[in-house]
Design an enzyme around this catalytic site. Structure first.
Site, short mmCIF file in Angstrom:
data_model
loop_
_atom_site.label_atom_id
_atom_site.label_comp_id
_atom_site.label_asym_id
_atom_site.label_seq_id
_atom_site.Cartn_x
_atom_site.Cartn_y
_atom_site.Cartn_z
N GLU A 162 0.80 -1.24 0.00
CA GLU A 162 0.00 0.00 0.00
C GLU A 162 0.83 1.28 0.00
OE1 GLU A 162 -3.34 0.00 2.67
OE2 GLU A 162 -4.20 -1.75 1.68
N GLU B 19 -5.36 -8.61 -0.03
CA GLU B 19 -6.17 -8.28 1.16
C GLU B 19 -7.59 -7.98 0.71
OE1 GLU B 19 -4.79 -5.24 3.95
OE2 GLU B 19 -2.72 -5.86 3.58
C1 BG6 Z 1 -4.68 -2.37 4.91
C2 BG6 Z 1 -3.35 -2.65 5.54
O1 BG6 Z 1 -4.67 -1.06 4.55
O2 BG6 Z 1 -5.81 -2.45 5.70
C3 BG6 Z 1 -3.40 -3.51 6.79
O3 BG6 Z 1 -2.46 -3.20 4.59
C4 BG6 Z 1 -4.58 -3.09 7.63
O4 BG6 Z 1 -2.17 -3.39 7.44
C5 BG6 Z 1 -5.85 -3.30 6.82
O5 BG6 Z 1 -4.66 -3.71 8.87
C6 BG6 Z 1 -7.13 -3.01 7.58
O6 BG6 Z 1 -7.08 -1.74 8.16
P1 BG6 Z 1 -7.46 -1.55 9.69
O7 BG6 Z 1 -7.21 -0.11 9.97
O8 BG6 Z 1 -8.87 -1.93 9.83
O9 BG6 Z 1 -6.54 -2.43 10.45
#
Ligand code: BG6
Length: 471
Positions: free
Chosen positions: A165, A370
């Protein structure tokens, strides 16, 4: 598009799950690990730090056995740079190499493909002290670090991801911690950081091809298709603006070796453009990705904004969408979409749209690194977690991914966030994403026992049927 016949998932599709080092490992100062910016940053009030996390460092064997039981074909994790090179540059910590070597071997012993992110938000603190990514030295240090990874672990890794990211680090620098307070023009500095990261990434992609010809490598931005708020042509231009500066700027350099023209026009006009030399363009052209990995959580929606606008984002005080920018776009919530309990929009159809856009534009195979639902899970007295909401969320996303495959998009893997509960970047322990519940609270570590959630069994069936049994 509707079809008379729909495609199935490819036979060797990489079903798996994702984590990142600082969010899951713990052991933040053990076995020679140096501190990272995640260890030194101010903790969000009411949430925990990352010192113990899910204790994956000590329990990785148990965790990988559970991933194997779910049927994982792939495990996407990140390497903590400061565990391998504690000062960011210079001496290698043999214990760090040993840990990742064992972790990879453990995956391979179950036939799980390791998908390795080199850097996921956890810059070594020593490099932070010399100016983080604002300093060219950090870019050089990243290349040196990548060489160590390729030389020491390269023979057993087939898929590498460069930087997690990068676009979020630039666009949401204040939240992620990349804003450099010492400079007068914060945005210009962020785009200079971006340029150094892009150069480092291209150099590392070339290095991977030279040193590990069997391996494939790609970038891992967060990509979300942008909708115009209405069919007003001015809203459409706003959506194109956001698409250019949020998504294509990053991938165009990686794939085409040049800055996106709309993004570059914006950077130049606002005085944020980095100096781009002829040598830089050569570096970009020499290092190309084999695939695109991207993280997807939701889409974005943009409305027209003029330079004289006062407000460019929603005024609800809990903004979980883009920030908006005068004369570029106004960020708005999409009235067609529902939101999670953490106010994140939910848009499975937008997932299909995003996959289509990325593939049409770049024509490279895609892996999703993700996607997931962060929720307040509850462990019952009988040690169960009934997370039907996560099952619903993921099955809708996977259905749409399947439609994208019918559209001709080449997707070769899906690694949702997260394989196991870990610490959310901004919301601590209370916001859980995993298939496996880790029994700890924000401040009470308890015994950190693992429990299979309902989604564990659901994903196990889904993988066993190669995505056919969705519910
Ligand atoms: C992504 C990141 O942006 O979102 C992760 O790569 C992150 O590291 C995930 O945990 C979810 O975001 P959050 O703020 O809900 O943990």
């Amino acid at each position: 598009m509707e079809y008379n016949q729909y495609a199935s998932f490819p036979k060797d599709f990489l079903w798996g799950g994702s984590t990142s080092a600082y969010q899951v490992e713990g052991a933040y100062n053990e076995d020679g690990k140096g501190l990272s910016v995640q260890d030194t940053k101010e903790v969000v009030p009411g949430t925990t730090d990352f010192k113990v996390a899910s204790d994956h460092y000590h329990r990785y064997k148990e965790d990988i056995a559970l991933f194997a039981e779910m049927g994982f074909k792939a495990y996407r994790f990140s390497i903590a740079w400061s565990r391998v090179i504690p000062n960011g540059t210079g001496e290698v910590n043999e214990k760090g190499i040993e840990f990742y070597s064992k972790l990879i071997d453990e995956c391979l012993s179950y036939g799980i493909e390791p998908i390795v992110t080199m850097y996921h938000f956890d810059l070594p603190e020593a490099l932070n002290k010399i100016g983080a990514w604002s300093a060219k030295e950090t870019s050089d240090a990243f290349v040196e670090y990548a060489r160590v990874l390729f030389e020491r672990l390269g023979d057993k890794v087939n898929y590498w991801l460069t930087i997690n990211e990068q676009n979020m680090m630039i666009l949401h620098g204040a939240a992620i911690g990349t804003v450099n307070d010492k400079v007068s023009n914060v945005k210009k500095d962020l785009y200079q950081q971006n340029h150094y990261m892009l150069l480092a990434q291209a150099t590392v992609m070339k290095m991977c091809h030279d040193l590990c010809p069997h391996a494939k490598i790609g970038p891992a931005p967060n990509i979300s298709e942008v909708y115009p708020e209405t069919s007003n042509p001015k809203d459409f231009i706003a959506a194109q603006n956001l698409n250019a500066i949020r998504n294509w700027l990053y991938l165009d350099v990686a794939v085409y070796g040049r800055y996106n023209p709309i993004a570059l026009a914006y950077l130049k006009d606002r005085g944020y453009a980095p100096e781009i030399t002829a040598e830089d363009l050569e570096v970009f052209k020499a290092g190309k990705p084999d695939f695109i990995a991207f993280n997807y959580y939701n889409t974005s929606t943009a409305a027209h904004s003029s330079l004289s606008d006062g407000v460019v984002g929603p005024e609800d005080g809990d903004q979980q969408i883009e920030l908006g920018e005068k004369g570029v776009y106004k960020a708005v919530y999409n009235s067609y979409l529902e939101r999670t309990n953490f106010n994140w929009e939910i848009d499975p159809v937008g997932f299909r749209a995003t996959l289509r856009s990325v593939y049409e534009r770049y024509g490279l195979p895609i892996i999703i690194t993700e996607d997931g639902l962060g929720e307040y899970d509850e462990l019952t007295d009988g040690k169960k977690v009934h997370d039907q909401y996560r099952i619903d969320y993921l099955s809708n996303e996977i259905s749409e991914m399947k439609l994208a495959i019918s559209d001709g998009v080449e997707v070769f893997g899906f690694c949702p966030w997260s394989a196991i509960d870990l610490i959310s970047t901004h919301s601590g322990v209370k916001k859980r994403y995993g298939f496996i519940y880790v029994d700890r609270d924000e401040f009470d570590l308890k015994e950190l026992k693992r429990y299979k959630k309902d989604s564990f069994y659901w994903y196990q069936k889904l993988i066993a049927t190669n995505g056919e049994q969705l519910s």
